[in-house]
Design a protein around this motif. Sequence first.
Motif, PDB file in Angstrom:
ATOM      1  N   GLY A   1      -7.452 -37.504 -20.698  1.00 52.66           N
ATOM      2  CA  GLY A   1      -6.383 -36.686 -20.146  1.00 52.66           C
ATOM      3  C   GLY A   1      -6.530 -36.432 -18.661  1.00 52.66           C
ATOM      4  N   ARG A   2      -7.759 -36.222 -18.191  1.00 46.84           N
ATOM      5  CA  ARG A   2      -7.971 -35.982 -16.757  1.00 46.84           C
ATOM      6  C   ARG A   2      -7.552 -37.199 -15.944  1.00 46.84           C
ATOM      7  N   CYS A   3      -7.952 -38.391 -16.392  1.00 47.60           N
ATOM      8  CA  CYS A   3      -7.585 -39.603 -15.655  1.00 47.60           C
ATOM      9  C   CYS A   3      -6.074 -39.809 -15.642  1.00 47.60           C
ATOM     10  N   ARG A   4      -5.428 -39.499 -16.759  1.00 46.23           N
ATOM     11  CA  ARG A   4      -3.970 -39.643 -16.812  1.00 46.23           C
ATOM     12  C   ARG A   4      -3.298 -38.734 -15.783  1.00 46.23           C
ATOM     13  N   GLN A   5      -3.771 -37.499 -15.682  1.00 42.38           N
ATOM     14  CA  GLN A   5      -3.166 -36.561 -14.739  1.00 42.38           C
ATOM     15  C   GLN A   5      -3.388 -37.013 -13.306  1.00 42.38           C
ATOM     16  N   VAL A   6      -4.601 -37.482 -12.986  1.00 46.60           N
ATOM     17  CA  VAL A   6      -4.885 -37.936 -11.622  1.00 46.60           C
ATOM     18  C   VAL A   6      -4.031 -39.151 -11.276  1.00 46.60           C
TER      19      VAL A   6
END
Length: 227
Positions: free
Chosen positions: A92-97
Motif C-alpha cells: 500500500g505504501r508503494c502504491r500511494q507513493v
Amino acid sequence: MTTPTGWANDDVVIAKAMELAATLGDDQNHTVAAAAMDLNGNIYAGVNNYHFNGGPCAELVVLGIAASAHAGRLATMVAVGDGGRGVISPCGRCRQVMLDQHPDICVLVPNDDQIRSISVRELLPYSYAQPDEDPDRFVRFSRRYLDDVLAGRKTRTIRYRDPVPLGLTTFVFEDGEHLGFVTMSGVVDDVRPIRMSDLDSDYQEGLRGHYPDMPADPQLTEVRFHI
C-alpha cells in the motif's frame, strides 16, 4: 506466468526485474527486485533494503534511482520476488507513493496465472491525492492510432476507470512489437461521462477487448483532444 498485455515494453521490464531477482542470495535484507521504464525507454532497476525500522521496498529504491538519473515520468513498474516467486504486487505504501509521484504509471501485477498491467489509480481506488502534488501527466494510446491522431482523424477516445487530465499533456503511444514509446504534445479539450449503452455495438466490442473486466453497462469517460 504469461503476459497477456501484449506490450513489448512490459516484457523487457519484467525480464530486467527477473534477471536481478535471480542474483539475490540468502541475505534476507534483499529479497525483491524491481524495474521501471521511463518515457524514453530507459530501464531502472534496484532491490529492497529491509530493516525493522522501515527500510524501503524495491519499488521505492527504483523511484530514487530513476530520480537520480533525472528520468522524468515513469510509464511502467514491476516487482519480482527472489527464489523464483515471480511477479508480486506492490504494498500500500508503494502504491500511494507511485500515485503521488507518477499518477499515470502502470504496474504489472499477478492475476491467477497471468500478469496484468494495471493503472496505479486502479490499484489504489478512492485514494487520497495530495493537494500540493502536480506531477506532469500523460495519456496512453495504442500505436495503431498514431497515424490517425497525427492526421487529426482521431480526436476522441473512450476510457474506463482511467482519469485523463484536461489541458496540455503528453500523448504516449506503444505497442506489442516495438520497444520504447512515441511521444508528442497534445491537448485534452473535454472530459465528460458517458454510458456504454450510448455507444454503438462495434465500439462496445472494441472497448471490451481493452477492458475485459467491465460490468454490463459501466460509467465511461469520453475524452476529446487534439495535437
